[in-house]
Design an enzyme around this catalytic site. Structure first.
Site, PDB file in Angstrom:
ATOM      1  N   SER A 147       9.945  -6.481   1.417  1.00 42.48           N
ATOM      2  CA  SER A 147       9.296  -5.857   2.456  1.00 42.48           C
ATOM      3  C   SER A 147      10.335  -5.531   3.674  1.00 42.48           C
ATOM      4  O   SER A 147      10.923  -6.531   3.979  1.00 42.48           O
ATOM      5  CB  SER A 147       7.894  -6.265   3.191  1.00 42.48           C
ATOM      6  OG  SER A 147       7.834  -5.683   4.209  1.00 42.48           O
ATOM      7  N   TYR A 160       3.700 -13.090   7.064  1.00 40.18           N
ATOM      8  CA  TYR A 160       4.198 -12.074   5.987  1.00 40.18           C
ATOM      9  C   TYR A 160       5.592 -11.926   6.155  1.00 40.18           C
ATOM     10  O   TYR A 160       6.424 -11.801   5.216  1.00 40.18           O
ATOM     11  CB  TYR A 160       3.278 -10.818   6.073  1.00 40.18           C
ATOM     12  CG  TYR A 160       3.774  -9.879   5.319  1.00 40.18           C
ATOM     13  CD1 TYR A 160       3.171  -9.647   4.021  1.00 40.18           C
ATOM     14  CD2 TYR A 160       4.557  -8.660   5.511  1.00 40.18           C
ATOM     15  CE1 TYR A 160       3.451  -8.872   2.964  1.00 40.18           C
ATOM     16  CE2 TYR A 160       4.747  -7.529   4.312  1.00 40.18           C
ATOM     17  CZ  TYR A 160       4.272  -7.608   3.419  1.00 40.18           C
ATOM     18  OH  TYR A 160       4.601  -6.773   2.175  1.00 40.18           O
TER      19      TYR A 160
HETATM   20  N1  LIG Z   1       1.500  -1.422   0.144  1.00 37.94           N
HETATM   21  C1  LIG Z   1       2.576  -1.504   0.871  1.00 37.94           C
HETATM   22  O1  LIG Z   1       2.653  -0.650   2.010  1.00 37.94           O
HETATM   23  C2  LIG Z   1       3.822  -2.479   0.774  1.00 37.94           C
HETATM   24  C3  LIG Z   1       4.890  -2.439   1.418  1.00 37.94           C
HETATM   25  C4  LIG Z   1       5.988  -3.317   1.355  1.00 37.94           C
HETATM   26  C5  LIG Z   1       5.645  -4.191   0.270  1.00 37.94           C
HETATM   27  N2  LIG Z   1       4.499  -4.279  -0.343  1.00 37.94           N
HETATM   28  C6  LIG Z   1       4.575  -5.495  -1.571  1.00 37.94           C
HETATM   29  O2  LIG Z   1       4.170  -4.851  -2.482  1.00 37.94           O
HETATM   30  C7  LIG Z   1       3.398  -5.889  -3.626  1.00 37.94           C
HETATM   31  C8  LIG Z   1       2.129  -5.368  -3.952  1.00 37.94           C
HETATM   32  O3  LIG Z   1       1.336  -5.022  -2.954  1.00 37.94           O
HETATM   33  P1  LIG Z   1      -0.007  -3.835  -2.764  1.00 37.94           P
HETATM   34  O4  LIG Z   1       0.257  -2.967  -1.719  1.00 37.94           O
HETATM   35  O5  LIG Z   1       0.219  -3.149  -4.220  1.00 37.94           O
HETATM   36  O6  LIG Z   1      -1.241  -4.729  -2.640  1.00 37.94           O
HETATM   37  P2  LIG Z   1      -2.681  -5.003  -3.414  1.00 37.94           P
HETATM   38  O7  LIG Z   1      -2.964  -3.324  -3.766  1.00 37.94           O
HETATM   39  O8  LIG Z   1      -3.319  -5.646  -2.597  1.00 37.94           O
HETATM   40  O9  LIG Z   1      -2.104  -5.537  -4.956  1.00 37.94           O
HETATM   41  C9  LIG Z   1      -1.675  -6.915  -4.727  1.00 37.94           C
HETATM   42  C10 LIG Z   1      -1.766  -7.550  -6.201  1.00 37.94           C
HETATM   43  O10 LIG Z   1      -1.274  -8.881  -5.986  1.00 37.94           O
HETATM   44  C11 LIG Z   1      -2.297  -9.679  -6.738  1.00 37.94           C
HETATM   45  N3  LIG Z   1      -2.197 -11.114  -6.304  1.00 37.94           N
HETATM   46  C12 LIG Z   1      -2.425 -11.310  -4.974  1.00 37.94           C
HETATM   47  N4  LIG Z   1      -2.548 -12.676  -4.730  1.00 37.94           N
HETATM   48  C13 LIG Z   1      -2.238 -13.086  -5.885  1.00 37.94           C
HETATM   49  C14 LIG Z   1      -2.098 -14.566  -6.562  1.00 37.94           C
HETATM   50  N5  LIG Z   1      -2.312 -15.561  -5.822  1.00 37.94           N
HETATM   51  N6  LIG Z   1      -1.518 -14.451  -7.751  1.00 37.94           N
HETATM   52  C15 LIG Z   1      -1.416 -13.550  -8.633  1.00 37.94           C
HETATM   53  N7  LIG Z   1      -1.819 -12.309  -8.142  1.00 37.94           N
HETATM   54  C16 LIG Z   1      -2.024 -12.108  -6.906  1.00 37.94           C
HETATM   55  C17 LIG Z   1      -3.694  -8.928  -6.592  1.00 37.94           C
HETATM   56  O11 LIG Z   1      -4.640  -9.392  -7.540  1.00 37.94           O
HETATM   57  P3  LIG Z   1      -5.726 -10.452  -7.233  1.00 37.94           P
HETATM   58  O12 LIG Z   1      -6.073 -10.662  -5.779  1.00 37.94           O
HETATM   59  O13 LIG Z   1      -6.552 -10.235  -8.169  1.00 37.94           O
HETATM   60  O14 LIG Z   1      -4.722 -11.765  -7.594  1.00 37.94           O
HETATM   61  C18 LIG Z   1      -3.225  -7.544  -6.780  1.00 37.94           C
HETATM   62  O15 LIG Z   1      -3.121  -7.126  -8.106  1.00 37.94           O
HETATM   63  C19 LIG Z   1       3.302  -7.101  -2.618  1.00 37.94           C
HETATM   64  O16 LIG Z   1       4.082  -8.119  -2.579  1.00 37.94           O
HETATM   65  C20 LIG Z   1       3.466  -6.612  -1.191  1.00 37.94           C
HETATM   66  O17 LIG Z   1       3.899  -7.437  -0.285  1.00 37.94           O
HETATM   67  C21 LIG Z   1       3.729  -3.590  -0.241  1.00 37.94           C
END
Ligand SMILES: NC(=O)c1ccc[n+]([C@@H]2O[C@H](COP(=O)([O-])OP(=O)(O)OC[C@H]3O[C@@H](n4cnc5c(N)ncnc54)[C@H](OP(=O)(O)O)[C@@H]3O)[C@@H](O)[C@H]2O)c1
Length: 245
Positions: A147, A160
């Protein structure tokens, strides 16, 4: 039926957090290029749904219930991927949580600790468990989803931002440790993506001036990183942001 291409034919990928959001989009994109995909997260129903869609499109996938904060669970994930598909070539360390969204003063210690345990220690667990499998294959790719907040801290996101700052350093150290084994390790920074994690922030228009994208917009960069030659880039940061990271 989706068009099937073959940039990843014969490759096996693990995508953590593949149940929804960015991870799901990457898992589908890899499968459409011929990879067999191990879809992992805690919510079994969600990863089963991703795997079922891949199989319905004619691809190969398994769903594995994994908590990345638990090393034994992560070891099991790697073992199941190898047993199902005969090896491992690509690991996308994507699973993450959004953190407390509070000042240091207002935050609660357990939430702070959980963010580090999932986003940073979870990434360490995935790398530690996957490296022997990648070495058995003679090389591979590790892609860490970072991020911009891990490089440019802002108020109210200390847990975070610190977890993602650590992830970036893990990426760089790991890249040096694995370069001699033909394993490249790079960081992908998606920038703002509309997912469950960011729903509230998008509604508050926190990301003004940025490119607010869909999870599918992140998949081409994830595919690029998975298909680079060896030797290719390693220890590098690839960002889809418009601001400096
Ligand atoms: N969305 C953004 O704007 C953004 C920007 C920069 C970086 N990111 C990064 O991108 C990645 C994905 O984010 P997203 O936005 O797609 O979020 P999301 O829609 O909330 O998806 C997160 C995924 O991670 C899984 N997860 C969470 N805790 C976990 C654990 N302890 N063990 C295994 N799986 C786990 C969740 O499933 P369960 O809860 O079922 O385990 C879900 O499948 C993250 O690392 C986030 O920091 C996102």
């Amino acid at each position: 039926m989706q068009t099937r291409d073959s940039q990843l034919r014969g490759k096996v990928a693990i995508v953590t957090g593949a149940g929804r959001g960015i991870g799901r989009a990457i898992a589908l994109a890899y499968a459409r290029q011929g990879a067999a995909v191990c879809c992992a997260a805690r919510s079994m129903g969600q990863v089963q749904e991703t795997a079922a869609q891949i199989c319905a499109e004619g691809g190969r996938a398994i769903a594995v219930c994994t908590d990345v904060a638990d090393f034994e669970s992560v070891e099991r994930m790697v073992r199941e991927a190898e047993e199902a598909f005969g090896g491992l070539d690509i690991v996308v360390i994507n699973a993450g949580v959004g953190g407390a969204q509070q000042s240091v003063e207002a935050s609660d210690q357990q939430t702070w600790r959980t963010t580090i345990e999932v986003n940073l220690i979870g990434a360490y667990h995935c790398a530690k468990a996957a490296v022997p499998a990648l070495k058995r294959r003679g090389g591979g790719k590790v892609i860490a989803v970072g991020s911009g907040l891990g490089q440019r801290g802002i108020a109210g996101v200390s847990d975070y931002a610190c977890s993602k700052a650590g992830l970036w350093m893990l990426t760089r150290v790991l890249a040096q440790e694995l370069a001699q084994h033909g394993i490249s390790v790079n960081q992908l920074i998606p920038g703002p993506v509309v997912t469950q994690m960011t729903g509230d922030q998008m509604a508050r228009n926190t990301f003004e001036g940025e490119w607010a994208k869909s999870p599918e917009d992140v998949a081409p960069l994830a595919l690029f990183l998975a298909t680079q030659p060896e030797p290719g880039p390693t220890g590098q940061n690839f960002s889809l942001m418009r601001r400096d990271t």
